[in-house]
Scaffold this motif. Structure first.
Motif, short mmCIF file in Angstrom:
data_model
loop_
_atom_site.label_atom_id
_atom_site.label_comp_id
_atom_site.label_asym_id
_atom_site.label_seq_id
_atom_site.Cartn_x
_atom_site.Cartn_y
_atom_site.Cartn_z
N PRO A 122 5.72 9.77 23.02
CA PRO A 122 6.33 9.12 21.85
C PRO A 122 5.31 8.61 20.83
CG PRO A 122 7.21 8.21 23.92
CD PRO A 122 6.07 9.09 24.28
N ASP A 123 4.10 8.22 21.28
CA ASP A 123 3.06 7.77 20.34
C ASP A 123 2.68 8.90 19.38
OD1 ASP A 123 2.88 5.27 21.51
OD2 ASP A 123 1.37 5.93 22.94
N ARG A 124 2.59 10.08 19.97
CA ARG A 124 2.23 11.24 19.15
C ARG A 124 3.36 11.56 18.17
NH1 ARG A 124 -1.29 15.91 21.83
NH2 ARG A 124 -2.49 14.03 22.25
N LYS A 125 4.59 11.41 18.62
CA LYS A 125 5.74 11.63 17.75
C LYS A 125 5.65 10.76 16.49
CE LYS A 125 10.84 11.37 17.99
NZ LYS A 125 11.26 10.26 17.15
N GLU A 126 5.35 9.49 16.70
CA GLU A 126 5.26 8.56 15.57
C GLU A 126 4.23 9.00 14.54
OE1 GLU A 126 4.86 4.24 15.83
OE2 GLU A 126 5.54 4.39 17.88
N ALA A 127 3.16 9.63 15.01
CA ALA A 127 2.11 10.09 14.10
C ALA A 127 2.52 11.39 13.41
CB ALA A 127 0.81 10.27 14.86
N ALA A 132 -3.48 8.35 9.96
CA ALA A 132 -2.51 7.91 8.94
C ALA A 132 -1.59 6.83 9.51
CB ALA A 132 -1.70 9.10 8.43
N ARG A 133 -1.09 7.06 10.70
CA ARG A 133 -0.17 6.09 11.33
C ARG A 133 -0.87 4.76 11.62
NH1 ARG A 133 2.30 2.68 12.61
NH2 ARG A 133 4.01 2.42 14.08
N THR A 134 -2.11 4.84 12.11
CA THR A 134 -2.88 3.64 12.46
C THR A 134 -3.14 2.78 11.23
OG1 THR A 134 -3.96 4.79 14.29
CG2 THR A 134 -5.07 2.82 13.45
N TYR A 135 -3.40 3.43 10.10
CA TYR A 135 -3.77 2.69 8.89
C TYR A 135 -2.63 2.53 7.89
CZ TYR A 135 -8.52 2.36 10.53
OH TYR A 135 -9.62 2.02 11.28
N MET A 169 0.84 -1.19 0.00
CA MET A 169 0.00 0.00 0.00
C MET A 169 0.88 1.24 0.00
SD MET A 169 -3.25 0.65 2.53
CE MET A 169 -2.26 1.43 3.80
N ARG A 170 0.63 2.12 -0.96
CA ARG A 170 1.38 3.37 -1.03
C ARG A 170 0.38 4.52 -0.98
NH1 ARG A 170 5.38 3.22 -5.94
NH2 ARG A 170 3.78 2.00 -7.04
N LEU A 171 -0.14 4.72 0.23
CA LEU A 171 -1.24 5.65 0.43
C LEU A 171 -0.75 6.95 1.04
CD1 LEU A 171 -4.32 6.20 0.50
CD2 LEU A 171 -4.36 5.06 2.74
N TYR A 172 -1.18 8.06 0.48
CA TYR A 172 -0.90 9.40 1.00
C TYR A 172 -2.24 10.09 1.28
CZ TYR A 172 3.90 8.75 -0.54
OH TYR A 172 5.18 8.28 -0.70
N LEU A 173 -2.30 10.77 2.42
CA LEU A 173 -3.49 11.55 2.74
C LEU A 173 -3.17 13.03 2.58
CD1 LEU A 173 -4.72 9.74 6.00
CD2 LEU A 173 -4.93 9.04 3.60
N GLY A 174 -4.16 13.79 2.17
CA GLY A 174 -3.99 15.24 2.05
C GLY A 174 -5.07 15.97 2.83
N LEU A 175 -4.66 17.02 3.51
CA LEU A 175 -5.62 17.88 4.22
C LEU A 175 -5.50 19.26 3.57
CD1 LEU A 175 -7.61 18.14 6.62
CD2 LEU A 175 -5.66 18.93 7.97
#
Lengths: 184, 184
Positions: A74-79, A36-39, A1-7
């Protein structure tokens, strides 16, 4: 999966259907980067032509990835690490092309379902899982300008529950859409 | 469908696993009431024992249902009308019992999946669509106190995408959960 989200903060509509550049909502950045990080999306591209707004996003990113916030949560950092800023939708597409070696398939989202080449969730799901880079973008304020919908490769069908009311926040709509497209 | 949503501010954990009453986040009220309206839930019960926080919610409700906001944005009015405040989870259950003539089945949500009688999304979907009153509640801050999870009839399995990261905002998690349980 090569998914990008845009806001996307420009071009979008305000309540009176005038074209505006909307202000960045800090909570959007947090919610949608965690989504994004979760999915397993590769990046969240925050699009705004306004210099001060791009700086705001960069400041949030620095705080949570390098500053005090990085050790505090650190969880927030990852996102938040997935966040990139871009001047325009075109620049965001170019960025993805550079990363992926090919143009992404662009899927815009819209609550009206009346403009552009509509695509069902089932069709979009096949695309997202098919291996091509896919760029899905979400409008802020009163939604993406119709020019954006017309220029996108596809426009995803609107999110509905069992009622005819579909005024979800961009945070809720993005969560539902990504879950429908990506969940196993 | 006789579905009630709950947004719980006590008892929840803070980052250090201390039990607290969290502050109401205005955006949660907007996002989750719009979610409730979109998916045909009967009410959003905002639970907090803090008088000033209950008053804040009532003020938001008045503004968007009676004040200037009601004419400014009728779509928002339709959503915010579903908001009720309650002192405690017990009071919220009593309110639902009064409305429905029977006790609701209580399903708590939790990102850990380690406490209480776990229920899958498929099982919860059958319950929600089965005609009994169902009360699904969401914790704010760092999540619902384990006493709440133990006392609930069921605890819904956590939301996962294809990664092992599941730190979603309550706004995103609620949206995904309600979509999974209610969508046609």
């Amino acid at each position: 999966m090569r998914l990008y989200l845009g806001l996307i903060h420009f071009p979008v509509y305000n309540k009176n259907l005038e074209t505006i550049a909307s202000a960045v909502t800090t909570l959007d950045i947090h919610d949608i980067s965690r989504l994004a990080r979760t999915y397993g999306a590769k990046q969240l591209l925050v699009v705004t032509p306004l210099t001060d707004q791009r700086e705001l996003v960069q400041r949030i990113k620095r705080h949570w990835t390098q500053g005090y916030g990085a050790s505090y949560n650190p969880d927030r950092k990852e996102a938040i690490e997935l966040v990139q800023v871009a001047h325009s939708i075109d620049k965001a597409r170019q960025y993805i092309k550079q990363n992926e070696g090919e143009d992404p398939i662009c899927i815009a989202t819209d609550a009206s379902g009346s403009v552009g080449r509509l695509m069902t969730f089932d069709e979009a799901r096949v695309l997202v899982r098919g291996g091509s880079p896919v760029f899905i973008y979400f409008g802020t304020a009163w939604g993406l300008h119709r020019g954006v919908l017309e220029e996108a490769d596809y426009v995803l069908e609107p999110v509905y529950g069992p009622t005819d009311y579909n005024h979800l926040s961009v945070r809720a709509a993005a969560a539902i859409i990504i879950d429908r497209l990506v969940r196993a």
